[in-house]
Design an enzyme around this catalytic site. Structure first.
Site, PDB file in Angstrom:
ATOM      1  CB  CYS B 186      -0.921   0.032   1.211  1.00  0.00           C
ATOM      2  SG  CYS B 186      -1.764  -1.506   1.519  1.00  0.00           S
ATOM      3  CG  HIS B 326      -3.237   4.987   3.502  1.00  0.00           C
ATOM      4  ND1 HIS B 326      -2.679   4.538   2.324  1.00  0.00           N
ATOM      5  CD2 HIS B 326      -3.593   3.868   4.189  1.00  0.00           C
ATOM      6  CE1 HIS B 326      -2.695   3.213   2.310  1.00  0.00           C
ATOM      7  NE2 HIS B 326      -3.246   2.768   3.422  1.00  0.00           N
ATOM      8  CD  GLU B 337      -4.711   8.788   6.577  1.00  0.00           C
ATOM      9  OE1 GLU B 337      -5.440   7.824   6.278  1.00  0.00           O
ATOM     10  OE2 GLU B 337      -4.088   9.460   5.741  1.00  0.00           O
ATOM     11  CE  LYS B 358      -5.501   3.863  -0.586  1.00  0.00           C
ATOM     12  NZ  LYS B 358      -4.578   4.979  -0.325  1.00  0.00           N
ATOM     13  CG  HIS B 363      -6.091   0.395  -1.287  1.00  0.00           C
ATOM     14  ND1 HIS B 363      -4.880   0.829  -1.786  1.00  0.00           N
ATOM     15  CD2 HIS B 363      -5.839  -0.007  -0.009  1.00  0.00           C
ATOM     16  CE1 HIS B 363      -3.951   0.699  -0.865  1.00  0.00           C
ATOM     17  NE2 HIS B 363      -4.494   0.187   0.229  1.00  0.00           N
ATOM     18  CG  PHE B 422      -1.889  -4.744   4.836  1.00  0.00           C
ATOM     19  CD1 PHE B 422      -2.311  -5.978   4.359  1.00  0.00           C
ATOM     20  CD2 PHE B 422      -2.778  -3.960   5.520  1.00  0.00           C
ATOM     21  CE1 PHE B 422      -3.610  -6.397   4.562  1.00  0.00           C
ATOM     22  CE2 PHE B 422      -4.074  -4.359   5.728  1.00  0.00           C
ATOM     23  CZ  PHE B 422      -4.494  -5.591   5.247  1.00  0.00           C
TER      24      PHE B 422
END
Lengths: 103, 434
Positions: B186, B326, B337, B358, B363, B422
Site C-alpha cells: 500500500c 491514505h 490516520e 480512494k 485502493h 500493511f
C-alpha cells in the site's frame, strides 16, 4: 537459398507458419519457408519457448526445450543463427519430433 | 544547497480516467470508479465490487513497441508501460534530452506469482485434474506437475515476477540508469517516488520514471483481502461503497491501474525548457514495527514519517494547505490516520483539509501512492481540492475536514501525500508549488 522441397511439401509447414505468425505477431503472409525468425521476423529467445510449446500440440508430444537447442547445434553448427534459423528449420524440427512421437 | 527535484510529467491509468485530462476531470467531478466486478464470475464472494480499469478503453498494445512484447507483460506491467509513455509525452521529454544511463526507474509493484486470471486458471485446473480420484487432500505433486507442464506456456511464467514491470518500462523508455522495484504494497507507490527523488539527490540519475502499478482484481486478490476482513461489502450500491471518514465506512474497495511521474533534476529541466508541474520537495518514511496489519494506536511512527518529510523539505506544518490521505475507508485506518495528523499539527492547531482519493478510485495498492500523488499535483495545478465522496455523515471521531462529496476551489501551495501500508510502512511526500 531455394526452399528444401521436403519442407515445402510438408503438411506441417502451414501449421508452423501459423504458430510463428501468432507468436511473433506478424502477418501470416510475411512468414515464408525461408524467413529468418530472428533477423527478419524479430524473434528473441523466449519466443522460441513459446513456439516449442505450441508445436507440442501439433506433434502430440512433450518437447523439452533442450531438444530444440541440441537440434540447432547439430543442424546449424557454426552458422549465424540469427539468419540461419528459418521457418524451414522449425518445420524440420517439428517433423523430426513427430516421427519420434509416432514410434 | 541541494538542487530541487521537479515533477515535469505525469501519466495515469485509473478506474476513473485514462490520461491526465480524464483523471483530473474525474477527480473534480467526484466520479466513482467502483462497480460490480466484471473481470471474473464472483458469484458467492462476500465482496463482489471493485474499481476496474475499463478494458474497452485501455489497449496495452498501443503503448508497446514491438507490439508482441505485450504477450510477455502482466496486466500491471502493461498499465505501468502505458502510464510511463503518457508521462513522457506530458513532460515533452525527447530522446536526445538526457543520457540514457542517467534515466532511472523506480516503480512500486506487487502481485507476486501468477495472479493474472489466465495463469491462475491454468494452475487451478492442473491441481483439480491431478486431484481427481485422490482419497486425501494431499497434492499429488508429480501428477500436478504433469498437468501444469502440459497446459502452461513457459513464457507466461515471466509475467509473474514483480520486477518485470520496471524492466518493460525501461525497455520502452530506453532507461538504462538504476532500475528498482519496491514491493511495500500500500505504500509502494509513495516510496518509489520518494526513492526516485533520492536517486536524483544522490547524483545517480537526472530523470526518474517513478510511480506504481497494480492489478489484483482477480479471484485470489479479492478473496485474499476479503478473508482478511478489509473489503467493503456494499455490493448493492457499488459506486457508494468506498467512503473514507464516513460513519458507515466498512472497508476498502480494490482498484487497479498505474501512475508514473517524471522526476527531473532542476538544472536538466531548465536546460531543455521543461514545463514544471510542481516540486517534489520532501520524503519521509518510517515503519510502525508493531503489528502486521494493525497500526500503532498512537500513530507515533506515522507522525514521525510526516515530520521527517516536512524537515526534508525545510517546511513546517503551517505551510501545509492540504493533505491527500491514505484514507482506505477501513474503520481502523481512517481513525488512526486522523489521530496522526492531529498529533502532528498539535492541539489548538487546525488540521488542513484532508481528503481521500480512494473514495473515487478505490485502493490501487502498489499504485495507490503514485495515483494519489498524481491527484495532488493535478489538483494543485488546476486549483481545487479533490473531494472525499460518499460521505453521508463525517465520523466525528476523526474530526477532520474531509472535503465531503464536492471538490472545492482552493489554492494549494504545499500538500502532504500519505500512504500507510500493511506491515506498518509509513511514507509521506511533500509536493510544493514550483
Amino acid at each position: 537459398m531455394s526452399p528444401d522441397p521436403q519442407v515445402v511439401a510438408s503438411e506441417l509447414l502451414d501449421p508452423v507458419r501459423g504458430i510463428i505468425s501468432e507468436v511473433l505477431l506478424v502477418p501470416r503472409d510475411m512468414v515464408s519457408a525461408e524467413s529468418s525468425l530472428m533477423d527478419e521476423l524479430g524473434a528473441e529467445s523466449i519466443d522460441f519457448l513459446d513456439m516449442i510449446f505450441r508445436i507440442e500440440d501439433i506433434v502430440g508430444r512433450r518437447i523439452p526445450v533442450s531438444r530444440w537447442y541440441e537440434f540447432v547445434e547439430e543442424r546449424l553448427h557454426g552458422a549465424n543463427l540469427a539468419q540461419a534459423i528459418t521457418t524451414a528449420v522449425m518445420v524440420e524440427f517439428a517433423e523430426r519430433e513427430r516421427a519420434l512421437a509416432s514410434r | 544547497m541541494r538542487e530541487r527535484v521537479a515533477i515535469t510529467g505525469i501519466g495515469v491509468v485509473s478506474p476513473i480516467g485514462i490520461g491526465r485530462a480524464e483523471y483530473t476531470d474525474g477527480l473534480r467531478a467526484g466520479r466513482s470508479g467502483t462497480a460490480h466486478i466484471t473481470a471474473f464470475d464472483c458469484d458467492g464472494f462476500d465482496t463482489r465490487i471493485a474499481a476496474e480499469v475499463d478494458d474497452r478503453r485501455f489497449d496495452a498494445g498501443a503503448w508497446v513497441e514491438p507490439r508482441k512484447m505485450v504477450k510477455h507483460m502482466s496486466r500491471s506491467a502493461a498499465f505501468a508501460v502505458a502510464a510511463a509513455a503518457m508521462a513522457r509525452r506530458d513532460a515533452g521529454l525527447g530522446s536526445e534530452d538526457v543520457d540514457p544511463y542517467r534515466i532511472a526507474v523506480s516503480l512500486g509493484a506487487g502481485g507476486m506469482g501468477p495472479v493474472d486470471l489466465d495463469l491462475l486458471s491454468g494452475q487451478a485446473t492442473a491441481a483439480i485434474r491431478s486431484a481427481r480420484g485422490q482419497a486425501s487432500d494431499e497434492l499429488d505433486v508429480p501428477a500436478f506437475a504433469r498437468e501444469f507442464r502440459a497446459r502452461t506456456n513457459p513464457i507466461s511464467m515471466l509475467r509473474g515476477l514483480p520486477n518485470l514491470a520496471a524492466a518493460h518500462l525501461a525497455i520502452q523508455q530506453g532507461a538504462r540508469g538504476p532500475n528498482n522495484t519496491i514491493t511495500t504494497a500500500c505504500s509502494a507507490g509513495t516510496q518509489a517516488i520518494g526513492e526516485g527523488m533520492r536517486a536524483i539527490q544522490r547524483g545517480d540519475a537526472d530523470v526518474v520514471f517513478a510511480g506504481g502499478t497494480d492489478a489484483m482484481i482477480n479471484p485470489v486478490g479479492v478473496l485474499g483481502f476479503s478473508m482478511l476482513g478489509t473489503l467493503s461489502r456494499r455490493n448493492d450500491d457499488p459506486a457508494r461503497a468506498s467512503r473514507p471518514f464516513d460513519c458507515d465506512r466498512d472497508g476498502f474497495v480494490i482498484g487497479e491501474g498505474a501512475a508514473v511521474v517524471v522526476l527531473e533534476r532542476e538544472s536538466v529541466a531548465a536546460a531543455r525548457g521543461a514545463r514544471v508541474l510542481a516540486e517534489l520537495a520532501g520524503y519521509g518514511c518510517t515503519c510502525d514495527a508493531w503489528r502486521i496489519t494493525d497500526e500503532r494506536p498512537d500513530a507515533e511512527a506515522a507522525v514521525h514519517a510526516m515530520r521527517r518529510c516536512l524537515d526534508d523539505a525545510g517546511a513546517s506544518t503551517s505551510d501545509v494547505d492540504y493533505i491527500n490521505a491514505h484514507g482506505t475507508g477501513t474503520r481502523m485506518n481512517d481513525l488512526t490516520e486522523s489521530r496522526a495528523v492531529h498529533a502532528l499539527f498539535g492541539p489548538g492547531s487546525a488540521v488542513p483539509p484532508m481528503s481521500s482519493t480512494k473514495s473515487m478510485i478505490g485502493h490501487l495498492l502498489a499504485a495507490a501512492g503514485a495515483a494519489e500523488a498524481a491527484a495532488t499535483v493535478f489538483a494543485m495545478d488546476a486549483g481545487f481540492l479533490p473531494p472525499t465522496i460518499n460521505v453521508d455523515s463525517p465520523d466525528p471521531e476523526c474530526d477532520i475536514d474531509c472535503v465531503p462529496n464536492v471538490a472545492r476551489v482552493a489554492r494549494v501551495d504545499a500538500a502532504l501525500s500519505n500512504s500507510f501500508g500493511f506491515g506498518g510502512q509509513n511514507a509521506c511526500l511533500l509536493i510544493r508549488r514550483w
